[in-house]
Design a protein around this motif. Sequence first.
Motif, PDB file in Angstrom:
ATOM      1  N   GLN A   6      -3.192   6.251  12.542  1.00 12.23           N
ATOM      2  CA  GLN A   6      -3.606   5.410  11.419  1.00 12.23           C
ATOM      3  C   GLN A   6      -2.453   4.946  10.520  1.00 12.23           C
ATOM      4  O   GLN A   6      -2.433   3.776  10.113  1.00 12.23           O
ATOM      5  CB  GLN A   6      -4.656   6.144  10.578  1.00 12.23           C
ATOM      6  N   GLN A  47      -4.680  -0.068  16.785  1.00 14.35           N
ATOM      7  CA  GLN A  47      -6.079   0.273  16.538  1.00 14.35           C
ATOM      8  C   GLN A  47      -6.812   0.537  17.844  1.00 14.35           C
ATOM      9  O   GLN A  47      -7.598   1.495  17.954  1.00 14.35           O
ATOM     10  CB  GLN A  47      -6.778  -0.858  15.767  1.00 14.35           C
ATOM     11  N   ASP A  90       0.835  -1.192   0.000  1.00 16.08           N
ATOM     12  CA  ASP A  90       0.000   0.000   0.000  1.00 16.08           C
ATOM     13  C   ASP A  90       0.875   1.249   0.000  1.00 16.08           C
ATOM     14  O   ASP A  90       2.095   1.179  -0.136  1.00 16.08           O
ATOM     15  CB  ASP A  90      -0.925  -0.011   1.236  1.00 16.08           C
ATOM     16  N   SER A 128      -0.424  -3.643   9.833  1.00 14.67           N
ATOM     17  CA  SER A 128      -1.463  -4.573   9.398  1.00 14.67           C
ATOM     18  C   SER A 128      -1.313  -4.994   7.945  1.00 14.67           C
ATOM     19  O   SER A 128      -1.497  -6.171   7.600  1.00 14.67           O
ATOM     20  CB  SER A 128      -2.845  -3.952   9.614  1.00 14.67           C
ATOM     21  N   ARG A 129      -0.999  -4.035   7.072  1.00 15.37           N
ATOM     22  CA  ARG A 129      -0.927  -4.315   5.640  1.00 15.37           C
ATOM     23  C   ARG A 129       0.464  -4.730   5.183  1.00 15.37           C
ATOM     24  O   ARG A 129       0.636  -5.220   4.075  1.00 15.37           O
ATOM     25  CB  ARG A 129      -1.371  -3.086   4.852  1.00 15.37           C
ATOM     26  N   ASP A 141      -1.702   0.993   9.490  1.00 13.70           N
ATOM     27  CA  ASP A 141      -1.628   0.483   8.121  1.00 13.70           C
ATOM     28  C   ASP A 141      -0.324  -0.274   7.873  1.00 13.70           C
ATOM     29  O   ASP A 141      -0.317  -1.345   7.258  1.00 13.70           O
ATOM     30  CB  ASP A 141      -1.757   1.636   7.126  1.00 13.70           C
TER      31      ASP A 141
END
Length: 622
Positions: free
Chosen positions: A194, A254, A59, A201-202, A198
């Motif tokens: 955030q 999160q 990402d 998690s990604r 990301d």
Amino acid sequence: MVQERLAAPLLNDGLESISKHSLQRSIARALLALLLATVIAVACVLTFSSQNHNRASLDTYGHFQLETSDIIKAKHGVVAADDERCSDIGTNVLREGGHAVDAAVATALCLGVVNPMSSGLGGGAFMILRSSKGQTQAFDMRETAPQAASEDMYAKNPLSKKVGPLSMGVPGELAGLHLAWTQHGKLPWKRLVQPAIDLASRGFVIMPYLANDIKVSEGAILADRGLRDVFTVDGKILGAGDVCYNKKLGQTLQTISDFGPEAFYNGSIGKSLVADVQAAGGILTFTDLQNYKVELTDPISADVMGYTILGMPPPSSGAVGLILILNILASYGTPDVVKDIVGLHRTIEALKHMFAERMNLGDPNYVNITEVMSDMLSPKFAEEIRKRIYDNTTFPSEYYEYKYSQLRDNGTSHFCIVDSERNALSMTTTVNWLFGAKKLSPSTGIVLNNEMDDFSIPTDISPDKLPPAPANFIRPNKRPLSSMTPTIVLKDGQLAGVLGGSGGMYIIPAVAQVFINHFIKGMDPLAAVTAPRVFHKLIPNVVRYENWTIVDGDHIELSDEWKVGLRKLGHELKPIAGGAICQLVVQNLDNPIKVQGSDNQVFYGVLTAVSDPRKDGIPAGF
């Protein structure tokens, strides 16, 4: 992100300046990125693995950028971190109107994900903040000893002070970041957390510096379930170009995004962390987390060599040590004091005298260090030391009148931020040694610090055979001594620079040399950071000089001429393939610039940011 850089006003304003050295590095990075991108593309086609760890496309925050530089110039704001993605994340916060503290939250949390060997939620930090109006604050978010800790707790097992759950102090980074944000933040907390969510998690691409540290720590990673789950696949450690996932950490972040630090210090995350630590044999308790307090104090401030230095008070020895070194050099009364080989010799001698003094420091809440502080900050005291420095020789270690064995701290990560209002921030964050305690909490994804190793203990057997420093003995809730040196530099009341470094005991010498290189010698910012450095630990009585090929293939080494010159003065020299990593931001005070919407009472000059090429850092700005 490449398009975003091309569209930035930075290039349109003609402020971009890349040296030949930096341009060569940019080309090398681009070739590396293209190579890795090709590998990623091939891997995607072949679908070579069904595991979470792979070379699949990423990402926004996990990509490779083709246009990079170790230096950037900007009108509005800059972030210089030791990872490009984190510099970009922090700069994007500034673009949105965020305060320097907002950017610090996003940058620090990012670093904790992509450089977990150096920092993270499981560690602590020091932060110096100066507002555009001149107000200053020092945020001490250093780890503390658990309530059950005692000075003799490692007597039967000294190794447990360095490795494992007993080496863990109470983490403070998150509490300090949130406190600073509640006082100065402009953007929502969720917005700042955030990007780190990301990345965890990604997935994020493992850069060469982290890959090397994973390789060095392979045995410890394979021995710990938590580390193994994150940094291996099919029993093999991840390498440069692999995509790493820490989904448990993503879930933890999160929860922190949704509920703030309460979830960590008085909620589900804290309970899970404590359960993991205690199951592994540690003494951290939920009450320890609940009782953690950030120390908010005034920075140390000293006028020396034509500048004002702002830094952390103890338990950091960084600012006190830096100021003593600079005062010793200032007492020569000439701007040529650091010129040529004799100037380097004087700097080395000042370092040795500083190390002899600093182990008298400790946590001021537990020991009286008033007299020691007064001496180390005194120009008169520095002058007396200078009288014992001779330009034609060095001396055995005993000459410097040391008393105690040295703190041999390690690791850390540092970043510098200046925002569009000219609020300036310098922050050093750490889990101490590589991957801290060599433990990762399986239920939270958090790497545990091993900050208890920064305390002295009565049974210490140090390489120098000296007694341990009583001022740094363990007490419940006490903070251990540190070498971290986050620094802000002023000239005639205006912001001149922000700097700091990572690398444990090497931090103070490195920061001193970067300061001298730019602010005293007049070297340009990139050259000031990239110039070869020397280090000294007082014992052994050896000058360590840089001689290593860094991650992008460049070689850094002290010149033969300087080595010969130092040996003629009696120094024993040995090469070191490492040292410290420094970030630097400077503001041009010679030429004011016009910035739309700026405060007429605040000086605005072009900002130059440098991330040390010794690591994978690249600065960002706009």
